[in-house]
Scaffold this motif. Structure first.
Motif, PDB file in Angstrom:
ATOM      1  N   ALA A  12      -4.894   1.132   6.186  1.00 16.35           N
ATOM      2  CA  ALA A  12      -3.688   0.304   6.169  1.00 16.35           C
ATOM      3  C   ALA A  12      -2.526   1.012   5.500  1.00 16.35           C
ATOM      4  N   ALA A  13      -2.814   1.821   4.484  1.00 22.87           N
ATOM      5  CA  ALA A  13      -1.759   2.509   3.752  1.00 22.87           C
ATOM      6  C   ALA A  13      -1.127   3.645   4.549  1.00 22.87           C
ATOM      7  N   PRO A  41       3.538   5.923   1.187  1.00 25.09           N
ATOM      8  CA  PRO A  41       4.873   5.534   1.668  1.00 25.09           C
ATOM      9  C   PRO A  41       5.996   6.435   1.161  1.00 25.09           C
ATOM     10  N   THR A  42       5.773   7.144   0.054  1.00 23.18           N
ATOM     11  CA  THR A  42       6.823   7.977  -0.532  1.00 23.18           C
ATOM     12  C   THR A  42       6.833   9.398   0.013  1.00 23.18           C
ATOM     13  N   ALA A  87      -1.384  -3.037   0.662  1.00 23.54           N
ATOM     14  CA  ALA A  87      -1.335  -2.316   1.930  1.00 23.54           C
ATOM     15  C   ALA A  87      -1.748  -3.217   3.090  1.00 23.54           C
ATOM     16  N   LEU A  88      -2.787  -4.031   2.888  1.00 23.70           N
ATOM     17  CA  LEU A  88      -3.224  -4.949   3.934  1.00 23.70           C
ATOM     18  C   LEU A  88      -2.137  -5.974   4.242  1.00 23.70           C
ATOM     19  N   LEU A  89      -1.487  -6.499   3.217  1.00 19.98           N
ATOM     20  CA  LEU A  89      -0.417  -7.480   3.423  1.00 19.98           C
ATOM     21  C   LEU A  89       0.748  -6.860   4.178  1.00 19.98           C
ATOM     22  N   ASN A  90       1.135  -5.653   3.790  1.00 19.56           N
ATOM     23  CA  ASN A  90       2.257  -4.989   4.470  1.00 19.56           C
ATOM     24  C   ASN A  90       1.946  -4.720   5.931  1.00 19.56           C
ATOM     25  N   LEU A 114      -2.865   6.614  -5.333  1.00 19.87           N
ATOM     26  CA  LEU A 114      -3.153   6.890  -3.925  1.00 19.87           C
ATOM     27  C   LEU A 114      -2.438   5.904  -3.006  1.00 19.87           C
ATOM     28  N   PHE A 115      -2.594   4.613  -3.274  1.00 16.86           N
ATOM     29  CA  PHE A 115      -2.009   3.629  -2.374  1.00 16.86           C
ATOM     30  C   PHE A 115      -0.500   3.544  -2.506  1.00 16.86           C
TER      31      PHE A 115
END
Length: 258
Positions: free
Chosen positions: A119-120, A96-97, A149-152, A91-92
């Motif tokens: 976030a994702a 992005p893809t 996801a949180l870091l990005n 899922l996470f």
């Protein structure tokens, strides 16, 4: 035990996935995460769908992981825990893809895994009453799957603040920390999202697909590597039929205004 359903609707260029289990505050079990993966993949293949919106039913986006499932897996062995991580990893890693923008529509709490889902998503818009948090550390756990996801989205300092304190933040702090794009009055939320959907629907789908791919690839590497990727990706844009049509429209419009 009530299960969480996904309600999928399509309206114009927009498809909406609604996480639906109000009795359990729209909890996301592993099976729900797997269903989200399937739904996102399917909608990404539908040419009439230009934007995917994820939301929760009622006055809660989602409380995060399913507590009943969590309690049942505390004593699970390492192999079972590894295997049940597949759905969350998928899922996470999937959003992005995808070729289409994914928007989180947040009303009420978005906690733990649901905070990571926000976030994702490519974009996130919330009502001013929305709240966010990753409280896992308070019970001796740490939010591993949602951490990338949180870091990005938030950067190291803000992500560390959220996951190490376990505190709940309001929508204003969520905007300031980069977790969401904007927070508005509840009555304005759907109008804001529809404006964004309409803006994406006017763009060439292939350009959006290539642009999203380029963004996530370049943002995942260092500065020098990003420049090399930009060089390699440039022909896909410069040689496209979408660019030719865009240039033609530009000069046609400019000529009409002269």
């Amino acid at each position: 035990m009530t299960s969480t359903d996904l309600l999928i609707s399509r309206q114009g260029a927009r498809a909406t996935i609604t996480i639906s289990n109000p009795a359990k505050r729209n909890a996301i079990a592993t099976a729900t995460a797997s269903q989200l993966v399937d739904a996102l993949k399917q909608l990404d293949l539908e040419p009439d769908v230009r934007v995917i919106v994820i939301t929760g039913q009622g006055e809660c986006f989602s409380s995060g992981g399913d507590l009943d499932e969590f309690l049942a897996t505390v004593d699970a062995g390492a192999t079972q825990l590894w295997e049940t991580g597949d759905a969350w990893m998928a899922l996470f890693g999937l959003i992005p893809t995808l070729s289409k923008p994914v928007i989180a529509r947040v009303v009420g709490p978005a906690m733990a895994g649901a905070c990571g889902l926000v976030a994702a998503c490519d974009f996130a818009y919330a009502s001013q009453e929305a709240t966010f948090g990753s409280p896992e550390i308070k019970i001796g756990l740490f939010p591993l799957f949602i951490l990338p996801a949180l870091l990005n989205r938030m950067g190291q300092r803000h992500a560390l603040d959220l996951v190490m304190t376990g505190r709940t933040i309001g929508s204003a702090d969520a905007v300031r920390m980069g977790l969401i794009n904007a927070a508005v009055e509840p009555s304005q939320l759907d109008d804001l999202i529809e404006t964004q959907v309409a803006a994406f629907a006017r763009l060439e789908p292939a350009t959006v697909r290539r642009g999203k791919h380029a963004f996530h690839k370049i943002s995942s590497v260092g500065f020098e590597e990003g420049l090399e990727l930009a060089r390699g990706l440039r022909p896909a844009f410069m040689c496209s039929e979408e660019l030719r049509r865009g240039i033609e429209k530009f000069f046609t419009k400019k000529g009409a205004q002269a």
